[in-house]
Design an enzyme around this catalytic site. Sequence first.
Site, PDB file in Angstrom:
ATOM      1  N   LYS A 192       9.454  12.763   0.093  1.00  0.00           N
ATOM      2  CA  LYS A 192       8.796  13.374   1.251  1.00  0.00           C
ATOM      3  C   LYS A 192       8.127  12.287   2.080  1.00  0.00           C
ATOM      4  CE  LYS A 192       4.775  15.052   2.534  1.00  0.00           C
ATOM      5  NZ  LYS A 192       4.829  14.740   3.966  1.00  0.00           N
ATOM      6  N   GLU A 268      -0.882   5.283  -5.867  1.00  0.00           N
ATOM      7  CA  GLU A 268      -1.311   4.064  -5.156  1.00  0.00           C
ATOM      8  C   GLU A 268      -2.194   4.547  -4.025  1.00  0.00           C
ATOM      9  OE1 GLU A 268      -0.707   1.156  -6.160  1.00  0.00           O
ATOM     10  OE2 GLU A 268       1.208   1.191  -7.228  1.00  0.00           O
ATOM     11  N   CYS A 302      -2.995  -0.733   3.001  1.00  0.00           N
ATOM     12  CA  CYS A 302      -3.892  -0.362   1.899  1.00  0.00           C
ATOM     13  C   CYS A 302      -4.606  -1.578   1.323  1.00  0.00           C
ATOM     14  CB  CYS A 302      -3.106   0.358   0.831  1.00  0.00           C
ATOM     15  SG  CYS A 302      -1.592  -0.496   0.407  1.00  0.00           S
ATOM     16  N   GLU A 401     -12.885   3.386   3.667  1.00  0.00           N
ATOM     17  CA  GLU A 401     -11.662   2.822   4.233  1.00  0.00           C
ATOM     18  C   GLU A 401     -11.548   3.226   5.698  1.00  0.00           C
ATOM     19  OE1 GLU A 401      -7.907   4.228   2.595  1.00  0.00           O
ATOM     20  OE2 GLU A 401      -7.373   2.121   2.382  1.00  0.00           O
TER      21      GLU A 401
HETATM   22  P1  NAP Z   1      -2.407  10.760   3.150  1.00  0.00           P
HETATM   23  O1  NAP Z   1      -2.991  11.643   4.162  1.00  0.00           O
HETATM   24  O2  NAP Z   1      -2.980  10.752   1.805  1.00  0.00           O
HETATM   25  O3  NAP Z   1      -0.859  11.169   3.100  1.00  0.00           O
HETATM   26  C1  NAP Z   1       0.074  10.532   2.277  1.00  0.00           C
HETATM   27  C2  NAP Z   1       1.218  11.498   2.010  1.00  0.00           C
HETATM   28  O4  NAP Z   1       0.722  12.621   1.289  1.00  0.00           O
HETATM   29  C3  NAP Z   1       1.852  12.054   3.266  1.00  0.00           C
HETATM   30  O5  NAP Z   1       3.226  12.220   3.050  1.00  0.00           O
HETATM   31  C4  NAP Z   1       1.141  13.379   3.397  1.00  0.00           C
HETATM   32  O6  NAP Z   1       1.787  14.336   4.169  1.00  0.00           O
HETATM   33  C5  NAP Z   1       1.059  13.805   1.963  1.00  0.00           C
HETATM   34  N1  NAP Z   1       0.062  14.836   1.722  1.00  0.00           N
HETATM   35  C6  NAP Z   1      -1.040  15.151   2.463  1.00  0.00           C
HETATM   36  N2  NAP Z   1      -1.714  16.170   1.906  1.00  0.00           N
HETATM   37  C7  NAP Z   1      -1.026  16.520   0.784  1.00  0.00           C
HETATM   38  C8  NAP Z   1      -1.221  17.517  -0.226  1.00  0.00           C
HETATM   39  N3  NAP Z   1      -2.254  18.354  -0.194  1.00  0.00           N
HETATM   40  N4  NAP Z   1      -0.330  17.580  -1.236  1.00  0.00           N
HETATM   41  C9  NAP Z   1       0.706  16.739  -1.296  1.00  0.00           C
HETATM   42  N5  NAP Z   1       0.962  15.787  -0.371  1.00  0.00           N
HETATM   43  C10 NAP Z   1       0.095  15.673   0.657  1.00  0.00           C
HETATM   44  O7  NAP Z   1      -2.392   9.269   3.579  1.00  0.00           O
HETATM   45  P2  NAP Z   1      -1.971   8.689   4.986  1.00  0.00           P
HETATM   46  O8  NAP Z   1      -3.027   9.066   5.947  1.00  0.00           O
HETATM   47  O9  NAP Z   1      -0.581   9.046   5.311  1.00  0.00           O
HETATM   48  O10 NAP Z   1      -1.987   7.125   4.663  1.00  0.00           O
HETATM   49  C11 NAP Z   1      -3.148   6.388   4.687  1.00  0.00           C
HETATM   50  C12 NAP Z   1      -3.728   6.223   3.295  1.00  0.00           C
HETATM   51  O11 NAP Z   1      -2.750   5.748   2.387  1.00  0.00           O
HETATM   52  C13 NAP Z   1      -4.834   5.239   3.242  1.00  0.00           C
HETATM   53  O12 NAP Z   1      -5.911   5.741   2.506  1.00  0.00           O
HETATM   54  C14 NAP Z   1      -4.224   4.035   2.521  1.00  0.00           C
HETATM   55  O13 NAP Z   1      -5.099   3.207   1.856  1.00  0.00           O
HETATM   56  C15 NAP Z   1      -3.255   4.658   1.622  1.00  0.00           C
HETATM   57  N6  NAP Z   1      -2.176   3.743   1.302  1.00  0.00           N
HETATM   58  C16 NAP Z   1      -2.129   3.195   0.058  1.00  0.00           C
HETATM   59  C17 NAP Z   1      -1.122   2.325  -0.284  1.00  0.00           C
HETATM   60  C18 NAP Z   1      -1.045   1.718  -1.645  1.00  0.00           C
HETATM   61  O14 NAP Z   1      -0.036   1.158  -1.998  1.00  0.00           O
HETATM   62  N7  NAP Z   1      -2.054   1.819  -2.452  1.00  0.00           N
HETATM   63  C19 NAP Z   1      -0.142   2.001   0.655  1.00  0.00           C
HETATM   64  C20 NAP Z   1      -0.220   2.569   1.919  1.00  0.00           C
HETATM   65  C21 NAP Z   1      -1.238   3.452   2.222  1.00  0.00           C
HETATM   66  P3  NAP Z   1       1.478  14.372   5.768  1.00  0.00           P
HETATM   67  O15 NAP Z   1       2.445  13.416   6.294  1.00  0.00           O
HETATM   68  O16 NAP Z   1       1.708  15.725   6.234  1.00  0.00           O
HETATM   69  O17 NAP Z   1       0.062  13.956   5.927  1.00  0.00           O
END
Ligand code: NAP
Length: 499
Positions: A192, A268, A302, A401
């Site tokens: 996804k 992650e 991240c 963050e």
């Molecule tokens: P996010 O809001 O957590 O979303 C990540 C993914 O999860 C998206 O595909 C999102 O769908 C999905 N999602 C959202 N709510 C969900 C739920 N209730 N159940 C299941 N899946 C759900 O993160 P983001 O805003 O896209 O990315 C930014 C964050 O990612 C930051 O906090 C960053 O630090 C972290 N990040 C971490 C890494 C690492 O390797 N540690 C790498 C990159 C990013 P939608 O697209 O609809 O929101």
Amino acid sequence: MSQYSQLGHRARSVLERTKHSLLIDGRWVASHSDTTFPSYAPQTGAEIGAFALADSADTDLAVAAAQRAFADAAWRDLGPDQRSALLWRVAELADTHAVDLAQLESLDTGKPISAALETDVAEFGKFFRYFAGWVSKIEGRTIPINAPQTLAYTLRQPVGVCALIIPWNYPLMMASWKLAPALAAGCTTILKPAEQTPLSALLMGELFLEAGFPPGVVNILTGDGATTGTALTGHRGIDKVAFTGSTEVGRIIVRASADSNLKKVSLELGGKSPHIIFQDADLDRAIPGASSGVFYNAGQACTAGTRLLVHRDIAEQVTQGLLAEAARLRPGPEFDPETRLGPLISAEQVQRVRGYIDIARTEGAQVHTVPYPDATDTSELYVEPTVLVGATNSMRSSREEIFGPVVSIITFESEAEAIHIANDTHYGLGAGLWTRDLARAHRVAARLQSGSVWVNVYGPVDAALPFGGFKESGWGREMGEEAIRLYTEHKSIWMNLDG
Ligand code: NAP
Ligand code: MG
């Protein structure tokens, strides 16, 4: 479509579709309800397509397809050479279509084409090649035990159906971090992509079919977190969820696992990475390292080194150097090869980042922004590189963050103090340090509570080297042999040889 005239033919053929489909069981299909959602190009605000929104009925179909594929001899009984060749073939196809993949990535995320090529697409190929090598090396062990006439050994077997949920900042690369080890291990998958960046996954899905993966081994469900993400994480037919995204959603996923079938979860999550510059550092290298460490991908990373811990004696020099370095980052159209700084992903993200800058000012930091050389033709979603001088580690801007091009400069006076500040966070994903003192480098690296520590460099990853988080930055390690462990179950076989 004339606005896409500079696109490669594969990228154009994806974009010219009026409506995009889901990939389920080797076929491109509309969503059950025929509902769609838009994605936008951050550089222009233009809508770039109507994407199928997968709901629970679509998720049921994808899970059933992945379960069938998992049990089917066409996948289960593939020899290591054959499975390895499939992974390698995907890497070759990604190379062949690198420009098309990069163009789609660049358009959908707003990142410069140079970055999409050198990071997203290049890393995608490297991950598939690296994990192609693991297919033939997934081994169990024979283990001596306290039972005579007994043979005890272990097998490593694929976990099963894996849901791979990824964020919008590096869509192709995040997909490869999960797909490559999952497929190497023999799992079947449902990817996804993030709602904001579904585009590149569609061309990627075409490449999987062209490579010859059996139907149902790689399924792609576009959709949002609330609908598609929830359907996947609560599904009893899914054996594992591998997630990259925010810590907040990570917690929701753990709960969804607990409330359904206790599916395995690897995470992650976010970071607030400390990046330490000691007074003996080579500043000609440390300052550019600090700049790219936080401003690359417009800070939407991240591991971004968002807390720059600088020895008091060199703080002024580092601050001036960082501002000069940031001024060299050129904003511009996404397909211009000279562009080095893109906009943020969405208006909400811009608002969030600007909100944090305001909070930092209120909390007493001096806000230095680097103005654009020519801001007239840039996207509304740009945020200028911003340096928060005189920050302390207790400010919200140092603890939460931000996910934008914002760095806090926090000063320290001793090595012990630097370590203390570095570790004073709920996160533990990345950390960096610059010093010429070898003993200090090892001493501090060992003390930092962080999944990765970069010394005299900041931020690179390699498919062979474990990557992941201490504390609230995650569970498990991607990359290297650790990633194979994430996608395999360890089975012990106790065989009585008596008589
Ligand atoms: P996010 O809001 O957590 O979303 C990540 C993914 O999860 C998206 O595909 C999102 O769908 C999905 N999602 C959202 N709510 C969900 C739920 N209730 N159940 C299941 N899946 C759900 O993160 P983001 O805003 O896209 O990315 C930014 C964050 O990612 C930051 O906090 C960053 O630090 C972290 N990040 C971490 C890494 C690492 O390797 N540690 C790498 C990159 C990013 P939608 O697209 O609809 O929101
Ligand atoms: Mg988009």
